[in-house]
Design an enzyme around this catalytic site. Sequence first.
Site, PDB file in Angstrom:
ATOM      1  N   GLY A 240       0.826  -1.202   0.000  1.00 13.61           N
ATOM      2  CA  GLY A 240       0.000   0.000   0.000  1.00 13.61           C
ATOM      3  C   GLY A 240       0.857   1.247   0.000  1.00 13.61           C
ATOM      4  O   GLY A 240       1.993   1.245  -0.472  1.00 13.61           O
ATOM      5  N   SER A 241       0.321   2.302   0.547  1.00 11.00           N
ATOM      6  CA  SER A 241       1.000   3.593   0.539  1.00 11.00           C
ATOM      7  C   SER A 241       2.075   3.663   1.615  1.00 11.00           C
ATOM      8  O   SER A 241       2.075   2.893   2.581  1.00 11.00           O
ATOM      9  CB  SER A 241      -0.013   4.720   0.774  1.00 11.00           C
ATOM     10  N   GLY A 245       2.331   2.207   5.536  1.00 10.10           N
ATOM     11  CA  GLY A 245       3.497   1.528   6.080  1.00 10.10           C
ATOM     12  C   GLY A 245       3.994   2.149   7.368  1.00 10.10           C
ATOM     13  O   GLY A 245       4.456   1.449   8.279  1.00 10.10           O
ATOM     14  N   GLU A 262       5.656  -3.403   1.046  1.00 10.79           N
ATOM     15  CA  GLU A 262       5.781  -2.970  -0.351  1.00 10.79           C
ATOM     16  C   GLU A 262       4.981  -1.682  -0.470  1.00 10.79           C
ATOM     17  O   GLU A 262       3.754  -1.708  -0.599  1.00 10.79           O
ATOM     18  CB  GLU A 262       5.250  -4.044  -1.311  1.00 10.79           C
ATOM     19  N   CYS A 296       2.599   0.358  -8.677  1.00 13.60           N
ATOM     20  CA  CYS A 296       3.648   0.901  -7.819  1.00 13.60           C
ATOM     21  C   CYS A 296       4.938   1.074  -8.617  1.00 13.60           C
ATOM     22  O   CYS A 296       5.815   1.865  -8.236  1.00 13.60           O
ATOM     23  CB  CYS A 296       3.875   0.023  -6.607  1.00 13.60           C
TER      24      CYS A 296
END
Length: 506
Positions: A240-241, A245, A262, A296
């Site tokens: 995700g963003s 994280g 990630e 991404c």
Amino acid sequence: MTSTSDLTTRTAELLTAMGADASFAAATPDGAGLVTSSPITGGTLGYLQPSADPSTVVDDAVAAFRTWSTVPAPVRGGVVRELGELLREHKDALGELVSIEAGKIVSEGRGEVQEMIDICDFGVGLSRQLYGNTIATERPGHRMMEQWHPLGVVAVITAFNFPVAVWSWNTVLALVAGDTVVWKPSEKTPLTAVAVQAIFEQAADRAGVDPKIAQLIIGERDAGEALVDDPRVALVSATGSTRMGREVAPRVAQRFGRVLLELGGNNAAIVSPTADLDLTVRGIVFSAAGTAGQRCTSLRRVIAHESIVDTLVDRLSSAYATLPIGSPLETTTLVGPLIDEAAYDGYVSALEQAARDGGKVVAGGERVAEELGGYYVQPAIVVMPGQTEIVKHETFAPIIYLMSYSDLDEAIALHNDVPQGLSSSIFTTDLREAERFLSAAGSDCGIANVNIGPSGAEIGGAFGGEKETGGGRESGSDAWKSYMRRSTNTVNYSSELPLAQGVEFL
């Protein structure tokens, strides 16, 4: 023109064909259901009821782990083999559902399922290759070695843009490693998760194993937070963003769990004066406009040598003018919709800020195909005077910022001067430039490519990045080690008891 009603009907057909429950289509909003929608029209497909309490699901995962972890790894590979075969059978149906729910064009939807099949093939081979080391010991009559053991329960939290492939990267490796899995998919793409779970349960049945080795939780953010905070979850793999994280990592660390993150990417391509421009233009256009810029690994920045920058801008602008934009279900479409209104707002806001920073839009930048109901935009090229703050920010939309450089040192400095460190590329026919870019003094990203764009990784290599991208590695190479625990063993087969470092005691 496809209507939301048509999409609802087709979604139910696809779910049924894959053995999944399609009752969502007939549900009515009662305040408790999770809304499912399609970015193709922006309309609501139906409603899903949230899953059981995450704690109960983890209870089942813990119980299943006790047995699953004792199964020999090559036998564990059997369920992965069955999963791969079923995915082959349902590739077109699942790929179409990915297109409906995530907005990917037909070939990308099918390609995502092919990626799942590929990682299953990888996992079957991996199940016979979980190697440890034999280590030289200083003590006579002793042997030292490493073993790898199952870790425990793995929580997999995925994003909308790869709604099924990222689950497979994690789950296949975790299952082969002897772990059990609990999956919390994005609230934006729950139906593809329902389909995959149904396929997995069929695979488990064929393999004769407990289907609770891999479970699904449908829910909102709080369901993911419950997994993050549960001390019985040994590893949280979250995609995700960067903002997400920053919340996940310290919460898992506080309970001494493991994370595999990630997160964001702000990927660049350096274009050398020796670059093959025909190849370069094709590579840039796919990397920047593919998936409507919602990977991404999507290309966000182009750093072109000052001697060819004008030519490159002209050629890219011409290519962008010919991109077919529309429903991803049409085979001629190359650019589908943004996932939702929030993504569109981010696109508009970024372009406005770039203009305030002195940027000039030379291609795209407008909303199109409004009659379809979704948020379709023209991929944009913005020529920037330098790397301003908006350029350093990842906008999940098809925007590339184009800048110029005079020498390779300057280009690499620009390339690395962002918080993210996922994927990178250089277009050059100069061997020295290519090797410099791949060296420790070059790209600071987890992925570095030559003469291909930053987007489109194969499963054989470890996938992930550095800095604010999170440092995690998934998929191929030795990424499997993240899902296991290491044990160093020393065996004394002598009748003596020599101590290490020459220590004498008794």
